[in-house]
Design an enzyme around this catalytic site. Structure first.
Site, PDB file in Angstrom:
ATOM      1  CG  HIS A 109      -2.029  -1.028   1.064  1.00 24.36           C
ATOM      2  ND1 HIS A 109      -2.506  -1.764   2.128  1.00 24.36           N
ATOM      3  CD2 HIS A 109      -2.723  -1.426  -0.035  1.00 24.36           C
ATOM      4  CE1 HIS A 109      -3.457  -2.588   1.688  1.00 24.36           C
ATOM      5  NE2 HIS A 109      -3.606  -2.398   0.377  1.00 24.36           N
ATOM      6  CD  GLU A 112      -0.540   0.534   4.339  1.00 22.93           C
ATOM      7  OE1 GLU A 112       0.175  -0.484   4.296  1.00 22.93           O
ATOM      8  OE2 GLU A 112      -1.785   0.488   4.259  1.00 22.93           O
ATOM      9  NE  ARG A 167      -6.347   0.171   0.367  1.00 20.65           N
ATOM     10  CZ  ARG A 167      -6.204  -0.492   1.521  1.00 20.65           C
ATOM     11  NH1 ARG A 167      -5.653   0.090   2.550  1.00 20.65           N
ATOM     12  NH2 ARG A 167      -6.621  -1.734   1.628  1.00 20.65           N
ATOM     13  CG  HIS A 237      -0.045  -3.822   5.257  1.00 20.72           C
ATOM     14  ND1 HIS A 237      -0.949  -3.449   4.310  1.00 20.72           N
ATOM     15  CD2 HIS A 237       0.398  -5.051   4.899  1.00 20.72           C
ATOM     16  CE1 HIS A 237      -1.061  -4.408   3.400  1.00 20.72           C
ATOM     17  NE2 HIS A 237      -0.248  -5.397   3.736  1.00 20.72           N
ATOM     18  CD  GLU A 311      -2.368  -3.062   8.949  1.00 17.51           C
ATOM     19  OE1 GLU A 311      -1.810  -1.954   8.773  1.00 17.51           O
ATOM     20  OE2 GLU A 311      -3.052  -3.622   8.075  1.00 17.51           O
TER      21      GLU A 311
END
Ligand SMILES: *[C@@H]1O[C@H](CO)[C@@H](O)[C@H](O)[C@H]1NC(C)=O
Ligand SMILES: *[C@@H]1O[C@H](CO)[C@@H](O)[C@H](O)[C@H]1NC(C)=O
Ligand SMILES: *[C@@H]1O[C@H](CO)[C@@H](O)[C@H](O)[C@H]1NC(C)=O
Ligand SMILES: CC(=O)N[C@H]1CO[C@H](CO)[C@@H](O)[C@@H]1O
Ligand SMILES: [Zn+2]
Length: 375
Positions: A109, A112, A167, A237, A311
């Site tokens: 993405h 990020e 994104r 991410h 994440e």
């Protein structure tokens, strides 16, 4: 930059794979880079506490594979939609030992940014420590690391030039009126069934079919070709501070769910011990949201036992625009989490085998001794 890339991808198309090819490619790139001058002088002054534009990451990849040529090689993986070359770094200590593989990709993405920063951090830490640090040198006796620092290169560049919060990829639809697929909805697993959109206007557009995007295809084909040897698939991410296990497309659980959670929770504990940051652990469907076509779920379903999405920071304060002062602590703590996972994998696949061998040898010797003493 365009002519250089043009040459590189043509080379890539004509002579895929192979060490000689990769080496000459790196040399070619270096020559061109040297001629055009570089924005930073040498690897020694490269800052791992900052975000870098793609141009610098390309240079970093070739410089680090030149400086550490004994363990790092740069390999062509495929081309992006806009025809940029995708490279992964292979960290491998030469040996006759059959090796297993740890896969890590960052930046699927575009916005990020902390993710590509982490992939670079990870490579740096391994290279800095593999000779002296026994924890890391023992991994390299049995494992190779394959690191793809920026998966969605077109999107990443777009976040630097045009739209910081982009994104998706940059593929074009509807006669050039709509752009980008969510590459993490484009893998061939329960494709576009839930938590993904068939509409190009949406952030989670799943593409026109499973693996319709060249970036997804490059990663899928490569990982598929090595799947027997890949023990662990890590996809990095931000944000949310989570360690996610499969699945996102169903609340059903993979066969090794308990183990994935246990290893993930241990990793979250190791992470927290560094700077006190809380990460939560669970399946995507349980603790985040439903998603279909994600690389993590796909990797698990083609048989890779350990598959996680990280994440990274933060928890929503800055979101995707994580300030650069947080790059170092975020990477340091995430490094602890990855090392914890590697320790568990190492223990499972190598220590238990060695222990098994030792035990059976001991038993055999005892039996022999018993047998001879009875005679
Ligand atoms: C696509 O765009 C071109 C140029 O604007 C136009 O001539 C063509 O008719 C369009 N095609 C479709 C299918 O809309
Ligand atoms: C997706 O996976 C299925 C098997 O689950 C296979 O039959 C199909 O060919 C795959 N599609 C693509 C585009 O790889
Ligand atoms: C992040 O937010 C979640 C939900 O509010 C919370 O459970 C967690 O502890 C927070 N983490 C940190 C580091 O603040
Ligand atoms: C992951 C790891 O062990 N990193 C270490 C590498 O070496 C530097 C310098 O000795 C340490 O500060 C890191 O913690
Ligand atoms: Zn993401």
């Amino acid at each position: 930059m365009k002519p250089l890339l043009g040459t590189l991808y043509l080379l890539g198309m004509l002579v895929p794979g192979g060490l000689g090819y990769d080496r000459s490619l790196a040399q070619h790139r270096k020559q061109v880079v040297d001629k055009t001058g570089s924005p930073w002088k040498s690897l020694e002054t490269y800052s791992y506490n900052k975000y870098h534009p793609m141009e610098e990451i390309y240079q970093w990849m070739s410089q680090i594979s030149e400086k550490h040529a004994e363990v790092v090689t740069q390999h062509f993986l495929g081309l992006t939609y806009e025809m940029r070359p995708m490279y992964y770094l292979k960290i491998s200590q030469p040996s006759n030992n059959p090796k297993k593989i740890i896969w890590m990709d960052c930046g699927i993405h575009a916005r990020e940014w902390i993710a590509p920063a982490f992939c670079q951090w990870f490579v740096k830490e391994i290279l800095q420590n593999y000779t002296d640090n026994p924890r890391i040198s023992r991994y390299l006796r049995n494992l190779d690391f394959y690191v793809l620092p920026v998966l969605n290169i077109d999107g990443y560049i777009y976040t630097w030039t045009t739209d910081r919060l982009w994104r998706k990829s940059r593929s074009s639809y509807n006669n050039g009126t709509c752009f980008g697929s969510d590459l993490n909805r484009n893998f061939n697993v329960s494709w576009c069934s839930t938590g993904a959109s068939p509409n190009c206007e949406d952030l989670t557009f799943c593409g026109t079919g499973p693996v319709s995007e060249p970036e997804t295809k490059a990663v899928s084909s490569f990982v598929e070709s090595k799947k027997e040897d890949i023990l662990c698939f890590l996809t990095i991410h931000s944000y949310g501070q989570l360690i996610l296990t499969p699945y996102g497309y169903t609340t059903n659980k993979p066969s090794n769910h308990e183990e994935l959670i246990q290893v993930g929770q241990k990793a979250a504990n190791a992470l927290k011990a560094k700077h006190g940051t809380n990460y939560r652990v669970g399946s995507s469907a349980d603790i985040l949201y439903a998603t279909s076509g994600s690389s993590r779920d796909w990797a698990r379903d083609i048989g890779i036992p350990f598959s996680y999405t990280f994440e990274l920071r933060d928890n929503g304060t800055y979101g995707f625009i994580l300030p650069e002062v947080q790059v170092q602590p975020t990477c340091e703590e995430a490094m602890e989490a990855v090392l914890s996972i590697l320790d568990d994998i190492y223990a499972k696949y190598w220590l238990s085998n060695t222990a098994g061998k030792v035990t059976s040898t001991t038993v055999l010797l005892s039996l022999l001794w018993l047998f001879t003493s009875l005679l």
